[in-house]
Write an enzyme that holds these catalytic residues in place. Sequence first.
Site, short mmCIF file in Angstrom:
data_model
loop_
_atom_site.label_atom_id
_atom_site.label_comp_id
_atom_site.label_asym_id
_atom_site.label_seq_id
_atom_site.Cartn_x
_atom_site.Cartn_y
_atom_site.Cartn_z
N HIS A 147 -7.14 34.99 -5.39
CA HIS A 147 -8.43 34.42 -4.95
C HIS A 147 -9.36 34.30 -6.15
O HIS A 147 -9.41 35.20 -6.99
CB HIS A 147 -9.07 35.34 -3.91
CG HIS A 147 -10.43 34.87 -3.46
ND1 HIS A 147 -10.59 33.84 -2.56
CD2 HIS A 147 -11.67 35.30 -3.80
CE1 HIS A 147 -11.88 33.66 -2.36
NE2 HIS A 147 -12.56 34.52 -3.10
N GLY A 204 0.81 -1.22 0.00
CA GLY A 204 0.00 0.00 0.00
C GLY A 204 0.83 1.25 0.00
O GLY A 204 0.44 2.26 0.60
N GLY A 205 1.99 1.21 -0.69
CA GLY A 205 2.82 2.41 -0.84
C GLY A 205 2.38 3.22 -2.04
O GLY A 205 1.35 2.93 -2.67
N ARG A 233 11.76 -0.62 -3.81
CA ARG A 233 12.77 -0.66 -4.86
C ARG A 233 14.13 -0.89 -4.21
O ARG A 233 14.34 -0.59 -3.04
CB ARG A 233 12.78 0.65 -5.67
CG ARG A 233 11.45 0.96 -6.36
CD ARG A 233 11.54 2.23 -7.20
NE ARG A 233 12.46 2.11 -8.30
CZ ARG A 233 12.16 1.56 -9.48
NH1 ARG A 233 10.94 1.07 -9.70
NH2 ARG A 233 13.06 1.49 -10.45
#
Length: 476
Positions: free
Chosen positions: A448, A185-186, A276
């Site tokens: 904005h 779950g990375g 990795r």
Amino acid sequence: MHASVVVLGGGPGGYAAAFLAADEGLDVAIVEAEPRLGGTCLLRGCIPSKALLHVAKVIGEVDELKTEWGVEYSGAPSIDVDKVRARKEKVISNLTGGLGNLAKRRGVKVIQARGTFASSNEIKLEGDHESIPEGGSITFDHCILATGSVPAMPPSFDIGSDRVMDSTGALDLKDIPETLLVIGGGYIGLEMGSVYAALGSKVSVVELAEGLLPGADRDLVKPLAKKIDALCEGRVFLNTKVGSIGAIDEKIEVTFEGPGKFGHEQFDRVLVSVGRRPVTRGLGLENTQVVVNERGFVVCDAQQRTADPKIFAIGDVAGDPMLAHKATHEGRVAAEVIAGKSAEFDKIAIPAVVFTDPEIAWAGLTEEEAKGDGREVTVSIYPWAASGRAQALDITNGLTKWLVDPKTNRVLGCGIVGSGAGELIAEAALAIEMGCEVADITETVHAHPTLSETLMNAGEVYFGTATEIYKPKKKS
């Protein structure tokens, strides 16, 4: 052949180092086994995954228009996987072609070969490409080691079936499986899982840790975890280990061990994304003075110098974090040092981004790191539900978070979860790198309505003066 500088590896760190060294007037050669420059990031990593994630994001936005805004489309989307794959390859081709042209214009020799060190000043070249010089080797005054990393594949998962994929196989997009299990779950697993889910696969995720994205700020992960759980229809299995993997006919059978899920189940494809490892094996480093640590990383200093005075190391082989933008900056440092300039890699904030939907990004100190170090910080959070721009875009599940030194008012870290977090984090990285105080952020006029205002607003929360929310500053 001889060159002043030889760069072993043509990824983001390697070509950045080579191009800058050439700009400094040095004679430069790149040794790269692939027929194109770009390395893992461009050929089978950052760039192709983001191209596919764009497709997934647009599909998701269209679905939200139908459910939330009353915009109707006739029927479900039809996915032509060949066209999706072709578009991804076109993006890669355009970028790699550009790198090849830049190398030529700078006079950088590109040698297509597998390079291994024969000694501290010579690299043997293996292959049959015409760019390999007679004699099959190149000598150098200095070498920059930039060989990157590869997906880690536990031996028990490597069963010889193309239905068990690493990230490279997933990006090939051979088909859209009906069912896909993501192991890990990375960030890689969640990014690719999101792509396949958007394209029509029923995706499940299994993670050994208690939560998704272990190590990331929990405040940032919560909104993403909720979205991923919905995307996977509740099939996110935490605290769960994969016991074994085996091929049965056209399926992959997986056994699960843990409170999240126990037993076995079959899937059409499995994506293994458990991390990795640096590429330092098989390079002949034993023929040099380079030192490799127990994790496989090359030991180097802030100037990227290794224990061998002729060899520098950058990028994934030089240690965590394994990020392309870190490699690029380290490559430039190495090139400048070789050119005789005063330079070192002394960055305070290296931003990290998870390109899921919503995106997660952070830079500088995290709240978990502060707690672990026993460091006093003030946490200031601005919920995007109070942002006019976020309301208009229906992305109110985001937040912006500052970590501030209460004694100096300096910003030490920032985390953002929400659409475009990877773009927004740049302002925070600059502020942290420059040692800005919170007032420097709040007194800077932000356009904005934009999401960039949330960085200013989160700073105003620190002072207890945020306009759109009422949260007075706590009295000491």
